[in-house]
Design a protein around this motif. Structure first.
Motif, PDB file in Angstrom:
ATOM      1  N   GLU A 155      -8.833  55.177  17.014  1.00 55.01           N
ATOM      2  CA  GLU A 155     -10.084  55.902  16.728  1.00 55.01           C
ATOM      3  C   GLU A 155     -11.312  55.224  17.357  1.00 55.01           C
ATOM      4  N   PRO A 156     -11.325  55.073  18.671  1.00 57.61           N
ATOM      5  CA  PRO A 156     -12.460  54.418  19.336  1.00 57.61           C
ATOM      6  C   PRO A 156     -13.656  55.352  19.437  1.00 57.61           C
ATOM      7  N   GLU A 157     -14.809  54.763  19.631  1.00 57.20           N
ATOM      8  CA  GLU A 157     -15.992  55.563  19.946  1.00 57.20           C
ATOM      9  C   GLU A 157     -15.989  55.970  21.414  1.00 57.20           C
ATOM     10  N   LEU A 158     -15.498  55.068  22.264  1.00 58.59           N
ATOM     11  CA  LEU A 158     -15.576  55.259  23.705  1.00 58.59           C
ATOM     12  C   LEU A 158     -14.195  55.113  24.340  1.00 58.59           C
ATOM     13  N   PHE A 159     -13.851  56.054  25.193  1.00 59.40           N
ATOM     14  CA  PHE A 159     -12.606  56.019  25.962  1.00 59.40           C
ATOM     15  C   PHE A 159     -12.963  55.697  27.409  1.00 59.40           C
ATOM     16  N   GLU A 181     -15.871  59.887  21.020  1.00 57.06           N
ATOM     17  CA  GLU A 181     -17.181  60.508  21.208  1.00 57.06           C
ATOM     18  C   GLU A 181     -17.538  60.678  22.677  1.00 57.06           C
ATOM     19  N   GLU A 182     -16.980  59.801  23.523  1.00 58.90           N
ATOM     20  CA  GLU A 182     -17.447  59.730  24.903  1.00 58.90           C
ATOM     21  C   GLU A 182     -16.331  59.206  25.792  1.00 58.90           C
ATOM     22  N   ARG A 227     -23.467  50.436  27.417  1.00 62.92           N
ATOM     23  CA  ARG A 227     -22.501  51.445  26.976  1.00 62.92           C
ATOM     24  C   ARG A 227     -21.326  50.804  26.224  1.00 62.92           C
ATOM     25  N   LEU A 228     -20.966  49.567  26.594  1.00 66.31           N
ATOM     26  CA  LEU A 228     -19.822  48.906  25.993  1.00 66.31           C
ATOM     27  C   LEU A 228     -20.199  48.078  24.759  1.00 66.31           C
ATOM     28  N   SER A 229     -21.365  47.515  24.753  1.00 66.36           N
ATOM     29  CA  SER A 229     -21.761  46.545  23.727  1.00 66.36           C
ATOM     30  C   SER A 229     -21.752  47.144  22.327  1.00 66.36           C
ATOM     31  N   VAL A 279     -10.749  45.896  34.003  1.00 68.54           N
ATOM     32  CA  VAL A 279     -10.020  45.398  32.835  1.00 68.54           C
ATOM     33  C   VAL A 279     -10.727  44.199  32.216  1.00 68.54           C
ATOM     34  N   ARG A 280     -11.172  43.272  33.042  1.00 68.68           N
ATOM     35  CA  ARG A 280     -11.836  42.076  32.508  1.00 68.68           C
ATOM     36  C   ARG A 280     -13.161  42.404  31.819  1.00 68.68           C
ATOM     37  N   VAL A 281     -13.894  43.371  32.353  1.00 67.84           N
ATOM     38  CA  VAL A 281     -15.182  43.728  31.766  1.00 67.84           C
ATOM     39  C   VAL A 281     -15.000  44.470  30.447  1.00 67.84           C
ATOM     40  N   VAL A 282     -14.013  45.357  30.378  1.00 67.22           N
ATOM     41  CA  VAL A 282     -13.836  46.200  29.195  1.00 67.22           C
ATOM     42  C   VAL A 282     -13.036  45.503  28.097  1.00 67.22           C
ATOM     43  N   ALA A 283     -12.114  44.633  28.447  1.00 67.56           N
ATOM     44  CA  ALA A 283     -11.180  44.042  27.483  1.00 67.56           C
ATOM     45  C   ALA A 283     -11.836  43.440  26.239  1.00 67.56           C
ATOM     46  N   PRO A 284     -12.929  42.702  26.347  1.00 68.04           N
ATOM     47  CA  PRO A 284     -13.499  42.105  25.131  1.00 68.04           C
ATOM     48  C   PRO A 284     -13.941  43.125  24.083  1.00 68.04           C
TER      49      PRO A 284
END
Length: 274
Positions: A112-116, A148-149, A191-193, A231-236
């Motif tokens: 159930e993420p907010e962002l895909f 959501e996005e 967008r990720l934070s 992958v490295r930017v999004v993974a955290p």
């Protein structure tokens, strides 16, 4: 077993789950071989990661094995969602190995993420394809029923309907030539934070010259290094991860890249986990 994924299931912080669904692949089938192929070609990787100074086998990864697929896709997705939800309830991160891209719907339902965020050559925003709303060509559209996005990194093709849908406010498309710049931008950071993110890697996001073992090849894609950077930017920020659309129609290039990106995800996520 994915190499190094030797932690007891009850103690694991990451759980590999194979989903060999191969029902709607629209050009060259073979994704049913993806999970085992990724495991096989990951056997050649060293356990030690110099950048993080960690061993993959020490990062508490377990391999659940494959969830046998059948042709009733909605029922399979529902069942697979339950398997992955059990992983989430155990405070672990699901690592899904496809299988066609449709299986990502199960990962999103479970987390159930907010962002895909997806690396993909295709927009996958069709409402249906050949009368099938569960086609792998509709995955981002289906995911937006939960998330959501969506941000599609590497997309370079789609129908007129899809590009019109992509122009709406809940979808962002990052072209291959813009990916590196976007990853270092304030927009990406903002967008990720602070958000729960699900990261999906469709192996066809890379240029087929690097990973020809996929069903619907599309030239002018990302390089493996650019995919690794995504992958490295999004993974955290991620609550779930998958690699999909690997088939058996090459000499292992696609499977090796998929396995390596899974390891990159785990190393980066573990390095930032509190």
């Amino acid at each position: 077993m994915f190499p190094g994924a030797s932690a007891p299931r009850e103690d694991a912080e990451y759980v590999v789950v194979g989903a060999p669904l191969d029902v709607s692949t629209s050009f060259q089938p073979g994704t049913r071989f993806g999970p085992d192929r990724i495991r096989t070609f990951a056997e050649a990787f060293d356990d030690y990661d110099r950048r993080t100074d960690r061993h993959f086998s020490a990062l508490s990864v377990s391999d659940h094995g494959d969830v046998h697929a059948w042709n009733d896709v909605p029922a399979y997705i529902e069942y697979l969602s339950g398997v992955l939800r059990d992983v989430v309830w155990d405070d672990a991160i699901p690592l899904l190995l496809g299988g066609e891209h449709t299986v990502s719907t199960a990962g999103v339902r479970a987390t159930e993420p907010e962002l895909f965020v997806t690396i993909d050559a295709h927009l996958d925003l069709r409402s249906e394809y050949d009368g099938d709303e569960w086609s792998h060509a509709c995955i981002t559209r289906r995911v937006l029923e939960t998330a959501e996005e969506a941000i599609v990194v590497g997309a370079r093709t789609g129908s007129e309907e899809e590009w019109e849908r992509a122009a709406e406010g809940d979808v962002t498309v990052v072209a291959p030539e813009d990916a590196s710049t976007w990853l270092g931008s304030t927009d990406a950071t903002e967008r990720l934070s602070g958000r729960d993110v699900y990261l999906s890697v469709d192996i066809d996001g890379t240029d087929p010259g690097f990973a020809p073992g996929t069903g619907t090849k599309e030239p002018f894609g990302l390089t493996p290094r650019e995919m690794r950077e995504v992958v490295r930017v999004v993974a955290p920020h991620a609550v779930g991860f998958d690699v999909v659309e690997v088939n058996d129609r090459d000499d292992g290039q696609a499977a090796a890249l998929g396995g390596k990106l899974l390891r990159e995800f785990v190393h980066e996520h573990a390095n930032n986990r509190t």
